[in-house]
Design a protein around this motif. Structure first.
Motif, short mmCIF file in Angstrom:
data_model
loop_
_atom_site.label_atom_id
_atom_site.label_comp_id
_atom_site.label_asym_id
_atom_site.label_seq_id
_atom_site.Cartn_x
_atom_site.Cartn_y
_atom_site.Cartn_z
N VAL A 167 -11.66 -5.60 -6.96
CA VAL A 167 -12.46 -4.37 -6.93
C VAL A 167 -12.91 -4.15 -5.50
CG1 VAL A 167 -14.53 -3.21 -7.77
CG2 VAL A 167 -13.19 -4.66 -9.32
N CYS A 168 -12.59 -2.97 -4.96
CA CYS A 168 -12.94 -2.64 -3.57
C CYS A 168 -13.54 -1.25 -3.50
CB CYS A 168 -11.69 -2.68 -2.69
SG CYS A 168 -11.03 -4.33 -2.49
N ASN A 169 -14.24 -1.00 -2.42
CA ASN A 169 -14.77 0.34 -2.14
C ASN A 169 -13.62 1.26 -1.76
OD1 ASN A 169 -17.47 -0.32 -2.58
ND2 ASN A 169 -17.67 -1.10 -0.50
N ALA A 170 -13.92 2.55 -1.69
CA ALA A 170 -12.93 3.53 -1.28
C ALA A 170 -12.38 3.18 0.09
CB ALA A 170 -13.55 4.92 -1.26
N GLY A 171 -11.08 3.42 0.28
CA GLY A 171 -10.45 3.13 1.57
C GLY A 171 -8.96 3.07 1.42
N SER A 172 -8.29 2.82 2.54
CA SER A 172 -6.83 2.71 2.56
C SER A 172 -6.42 1.25 2.70
CB SER A 172 -6.26 3.52 3.73
OG SER A 172 -6.50 4.88 3.54
N PHE A 173 -5.35 0.89 2.02
CA PHE A 173 -4.83 -0.47 2.04
C PHE A 173 -3.33 -0.39 2.25
CE2 PHE A 173 -8.61 -0.23 -0.49
CZ PHE A 173 -9.36 -1.30 -0.06
N THR A 174 -2.80 -1.30 3.08
CA THR A 174 -1.37 -1.31 3.40
C THR A 174 -0.72 -2.52 2.76
OG1 THR A 174 -1.83 -0.23 5.51
CG2 THR A 174 0.30 -1.30 5.28
N CYS A 175 0.38 -2.27 2.06
CA CYS A 175 1.10 -3.35 1.39
C CYS A 175 1.68 -4.31 2.43
CB CYS A 175 2.23 -2.76 0.55
SG CYS A 175 3.24 -4.01 -0.28
N LYS A 176 1.45 -5.58 2.23
CA LYS A 176 1.94 -6.59 3.16
C LYS A 176 3.46 -6.70 3.09
CE LYS A 176 1.26 -11.33 4.56
NZ LYS A 176 0.63 -12.60 4.31
N ARG A 177 4.05 -6.43 1.93
CA ARG A 177 5.48 -6.59 1.74
C ARG A 177 6.29 -5.44 2.35
NH1 ARG A 177 7.79 -7.06 -4.22
NH2 ARG A 177 6.67 -9.04 -4.17
N CYS A 178 5.89 -4.18 2.06
CA CYS A 178 6.74 -3.05 2.48
C CYS A 178 6.06 -2.07 3.44
CB CYS A 178 7.25 -2.29 1.25
SG CYS A 178 6.00 -1.28 0.42
N GLY A 179 4.76 -2.18 3.63
CA GLY A 179 4.07 -1.29 4.55
C GLY A 179 3.57 0.00 3.94
N GLU A 180 3.82 0.22 2.67
CA GLU A 180 3.33 1.42 1.98
C GLU A 180 1.80 1.40 1.94
OE1 GLU A 180 3.74 4.94 -0.44
OE2 GLU A 180 5.23 3.84 0.69
#
Length: 66
Positions: free
Chosen positions: A31-44
């Motif tokens: 569970v995280c606050n609002a924000g952007s996260f980048t996939c470690k595997r593909c960069g999405e």
């Protein structure tokens, strides 16, 4: 006897602190606050608009994000 237990707890805590693990790595289901996260595997990138659980990556089903 209590002093020995306290010492063991303190030593365990110090060992935990020394573990070499990234502090900015998030996993699916956390569970995280609002924000952007980048996939470690593909960069999405995924974006949470409110506090919510991180879903699996929509592009590759990756489960680790930074």
């Amino acid at each position: 006897m209590i002093a020995n237990a306290a010492d063991k707890t303190w030593l365990d805590f110090r060992a935990f602190e020394r573990q070499n693990r990234p502090t900015d790595l998030y996993r699916t289901g956390e569970v995280c606050n609002a924000g952007s996260f980048t996939c470690k595997r593909c960069g999405e990138s995924i974006r949470l608009t409110k506090t919510d659980q991180i879903p699996a990556c929509p592009a590759c089903e990756g489960r680790k994000f930074f």
